[in-house]
Design an enzyme around this catalytic site. Structure first.
Site, PDB file in Angstrom:
ATOM      1  N   LYS A   1      60.945  13.749  11.884  1.00  0.00           N
ATOM      2  CA  LYS A   1      61.060  12.542  12.701  1.00  0.00           C
ATOM      3  C   LYS A   1      62.021  12.842  13.844  1.00  0.00           C
ATOM      4  CE  LYS A   1      60.307   9.225   8.926  1.00  0.00           C
ATOM      5  NZ  LYS A   1      60.991   8.354   7.936  1.00  0.00           N
TER       6      LYS A   1
ATOM      7  N   GLU B   1      53.602  -0.945   9.235  1.00  0.00           N
ATOM      8  CA  GLU B   1      52.849   0.232   9.660  1.00  0.00           C
ATOM      9  C   GLU B   1      51.344   0.026   9.583  1.00  0.00           C
ATOM     10  OE1 GLU B   1      54.423   3.572   7.529  1.00  0.00           O
ATOM     11  OE2 GLU B   1      56.415   3.310   8.394  1.00  0.00           O
TER      12      GLU B   1
END
Length: 426
Positions: free
Chosen positions: A337, A207
């Site tokens: 999400k 990330e």
């Protein structure tokens, strides 16, 4: 044929930011307007997530291909959706849910269904000549989110000896999103210098956060406080910290193994309480195992009035799981999400349920991302006030930040930054 009717759906296998296959779908309307969407994929996944369909053919991509999901879009989803009105998102999504027929979208694949769901919304916004955030959120879609920026990676996202999966900086004290992003980028640059001065590695994880080999979880927090101060900001007052513990990843037989030893749930709760007292931590995600509801309740009672306690693996963006958390007073925040639940409509319903019960929502990326920026629009559309989309490098992360900059620009004087109006964490 009405101009907003779906005329065709294209689908293909593309690559995500880890070089693994994922699904891209294109929904084309009869007037020629179209929407394109790519779906992300997670590394540390909750057991109760909607099913991501992979081919399992060891000869291709180590079994991770998504040709079956692509074929399902072309051969099964497309015939059912052609002729339906793209402006009726709930109908489109329900049609796919019914067609799948399983409880977790395992027949067609949540990755197939979500790609079409998002592409439909984008096509609809295009035909109406509206930006996606405006189409989804209406006239009140003007709140820019506080970013929770993952700058040090551990756990499943990195190959190092840090147990906690993510250490984040939270620039809630800025006056605008643009300023918050600059603060974050400056601290990220400062952190690089702090690491280099200690001869620590500055390679980045999935990330975009650094993944140095550190002696302990506390060492990571010390580095962040130092980097914030070195960049000229005040820890706590301007930039706070957030954690994603991802505790399910180091849980076994009722014990949590961190800092080289096994601990009870109560010991972990007290450990996190101690960290939150010592450091300016405003948010802790997945501090306990996804099925340890009792400990979640205990933690929320002990810490919930001081710290945002976020359920990710606990809730997996599922309204049924969230309802249980609301009733049991487990957590006070939910991570959102899209691919955990698998349609846009169900995602919006979950955010609405959270809002009605005074839970905060954080719109989130996955560790395997694409250039798709839907979550930036979703954060503004739902007035969530918070977004998690990684570090300040790797273009699949920065794409979301840049999209938010454009949205803020477009809104002009109407734009409001959640941190500046008391609607973010901290």
């Amino acid at each position: 044929m009405h101009e907003t009717e779906i005329a065709a759906i294209e689908a293909r296998e593309i690559l995500d930011s880890r070089g693994r296959p994922t699904v891209e779908a294109e929904v084309i309307l009869s007037c020629g307007a179209f929407g394109l969407a790519q779906v992300p994929s997670g590394a540390s996944t909750g057991s109760f997530e909607a099913h991501e369909l992979r081919d399992g053919d060891a000869q291709r991509y180590g079994g991770k291909g998504v040709l079956t999901a692509v074929t399902n879009i072309k051969d099964h989803i497309q015939p059912e959706l052609v002729g339906l009105n793209a402006l009726d998102q709930a109908d489109i999504d329900q049609t796919m849910i019914d067609l799948d027929g399983s409880t977790n979208k395992s027949k067609l694949g949540a990755n197939a269904i979500l790609a079409v769901s998002l592409a439909t919304a984008k096509a609809a916004s295009e035909v109406l000549n509206l930006e996606l955030y405006r189409y989804l959120g209406g006239p009140l879609a003007n709140l820019l989110p506080v970013p929770l920026m993952n700058v040090i990676n551990g756990g499943a996202h990195a190959n190092n000896n840090v147990d906690i999966q993510e250490f984040m900086i939270v620039p809630h004290g800025a006056d605008s999103f643009k300023e918050a992003l600059r603060w974050g980028a400056e601290v990220f640059a400062s952190l690089s210098q702090v690491l280099a001065a200690q001869n620590l590695l500055t390679g980045v994880g999935d990330e975009g956060g650094y993944a140095p080999n550190l002696a302990s979880n506390q060492a990571a927090l010390e580095l962040l406080v130092e980097a914030i101060e070195k960049a000229g900001y005040q820890p706590g007052a301007q930039i706070s910290l957030a954690l994603d513990v991802a505790a399910s990843e180091f849980y076994k037989d009722g014990q949590y193994t961190y800092d080289g030893a096994a601990h009870s749930p109560k010991e972990l709760i007290d450990y996190l309480d101690g960290l939150a007292s010592k450091y300016p931590i405003v948010s802790i995600e997945d501090p306990l195992h996804e099925e340890d509801w009792e400990s979640w309740g205990n933690l929320t009672a002990q810490l919930g009035d001081r710290v945002q306690l976020v359920g990710d693996d606990l809730f997996v963006t599922n309204p049924i799981r969230l309802q249980k958390g609301i009733e049991q007073q487990s957590a006070n925040s939910i991570l959102i999400k899209l691919n955990q639940i698998g349609t846009l409509t169900e995602t919006l319903e979950t955010i609405d349920l959270a809002k009605r019960n005074s839970f905060t929502s954080i719109i989130s990326h996955r560790s395997g991302e694409t250039e798709d920026t839907t979550i930036a629009d979703l954060a503004v559309a739902t007035r969530a006030g918070q977004i998690k989309t990684g570090s300040l490098c790797r273009s699949e992360r920065v794409a979301k930040y840049n999209r938010l900059l454009r949205i803020e620009d477009e809104l002009g004087s109407q734009a409001s930054y959640a941190g500046a109006v008391g609607l973010g964490p901290g």
